[in-house]
Design a protein around this motif. Sequence first.
Motif, PDB file in Angstrom:
ATOM      1  N   VAL A 208       0.847  -1.187   0.000  1.00  0.00           N
ATOM      2  CA  VAL A 208       0.000   0.000   0.000  1.00  0.00           C
ATOM      3  C   VAL A 208       0.885   1.241   0.000  1.00  0.00           C
ATOM      4  O   VAL A 208       1.844   1.331   0.775  1.00  0.00           O
ATOM      5  N   HIS A 209       0.576   2.186  -0.879  1.00  0.00           N
ATOM      6  CA  HIS A 209       1.347   3.432  -0.875  1.00  0.00           C
ATOM      7  C   HIS A 209       0.477   4.605  -1.321  1.00  0.00           C
ATOM      8  O   HIS A 209      -0.586   4.429  -1.914  1.00  0.00           O
ATOM      9  N   ILE A 210       0.941   5.807  -1.002  1.00  0.00           N
ATOM     10  CA  ILE A 210       0.239   7.038  -1.364  1.00  0.00           C
ATOM     11  C   ILE A 210       0.906   7.616  -2.609  1.00  0.00           C
ATOM     12  O   ILE A 210       2.099   7.942  -2.592  1.00  0.00           O
ATOM     13  N   VAL A 211       0.135   7.737  -3.673  1.00  0.00           N
ATOM     14  CA  VAL A 211       0.650   8.219  -4.955  1.00  0.00           C
ATOM     15  C   VAL A 211       0.240   9.677  -5.160  1.00  0.00           C
ATOM     16  O   VAL A 211      -0.901  10.061  -4.859  1.00  0.00           O
ATOM     17  N   THR A 212       1.160  10.471  -5.657  1.00  0.00           N
ATOM     18  CA  THR A 212       0.834  11.844  -6.051  1.00  0.00           C
ATOM     19  C   THR A 212       0.312  11.837  -7.481  1.00  0.00           C
ATOM     20  O   THR A 212       0.988  11.345  -8.388  1.00  0.00           O
ATOM     21  N   ILE A 213      -0.897  12.341  -7.687  1.00  0.00           N
ATOM     22  CA  ILE A 213      -1.493  12.458  -9.015  1.00  0.00           C
ATOM     23  C   ILE A 213      -1.303  13.893  -9.475  1.00  0.00           C
ATOM     24  O   ILE A 213      -1.854  14.814  -8.873  1.00  0.00           O
ATOM     25  N   HIS A 214      -0.509  14.075 -10.516  1.00  0.00           N
ATOM     26  CA  HIS A 214      -0.096  15.408 -10.946  1.00  0.00           C
ATOM     27  C   HIS A 214      -1.290  16.339 -11.147  1.00  0.00           C
ATOM     28  O   HIS A 214      -2.241  16.015 -11.857  1.00  0.00           O
TER      29      HIS A 214
END
Length: 223
Positions: A208-214
């Motif tokens: 599980v990880h937190i992704v930055t969505i541009h």
Amino acid sequence: MRILIIEDDTSLTELLSYGLEENGFSVDICHNGLEGLTLALQNIHDIILLDRMLPGLSGEDILKRIRLQTVDTPVIFITAIGESIEKINGLDLGADDYLVKPFDIGELLARIRCVIRRTYKHPSTLLEFGDLRFCEKESKIIHMDSILILPKREGELMAYFFRNSNRVLTRSQIIGNVWGPDTEIEDGNLDNYIYLIRKKLSSLNTNVHIVTIHRQGYCLMLK
């Protein structure tokens, strides 16, 4: 926080959606009673704004059916019917509040805050996503035999991500739902909290990880 609006007046739903999203809420909309029942039974929303008079199925019938299915999502009736007996009937059916049209968005926001305070004093104890479990009451992440205790604000942020997993969350939505819709914080504060949580997730070797969505925001996802 995710809100479901079940209302057949498209002009009103557009206004409500705009006002709520401006204050950091995530909004889903439907204009038909049967569709509204289907969405409400998914039990994925934090609050439902429910019109009494709807095509397909009335708001009262929707409320009766979701309560019979033990869906305890808070419901605020929004209706043009303002007689006391109608308010009493709606509350007796299981509504948490009752708002008569026309109303100001500021009043709606105040009612929502009031319902949130009453309803979420004792949050659910366990949230799950991927290979992680999060005990909200203790602010504790569990991964296999590993346990991490998060500080209060990080725990609130983690709980919000868990409740909205696989969903892109804007900065304003995150701030509005974790810090509060009336709170002003510097952008860097949110970035720091995201950084700290990412670091802790990385130490667990989780999927599980937190992704930055541009240019959109953040999303809790699986690798």
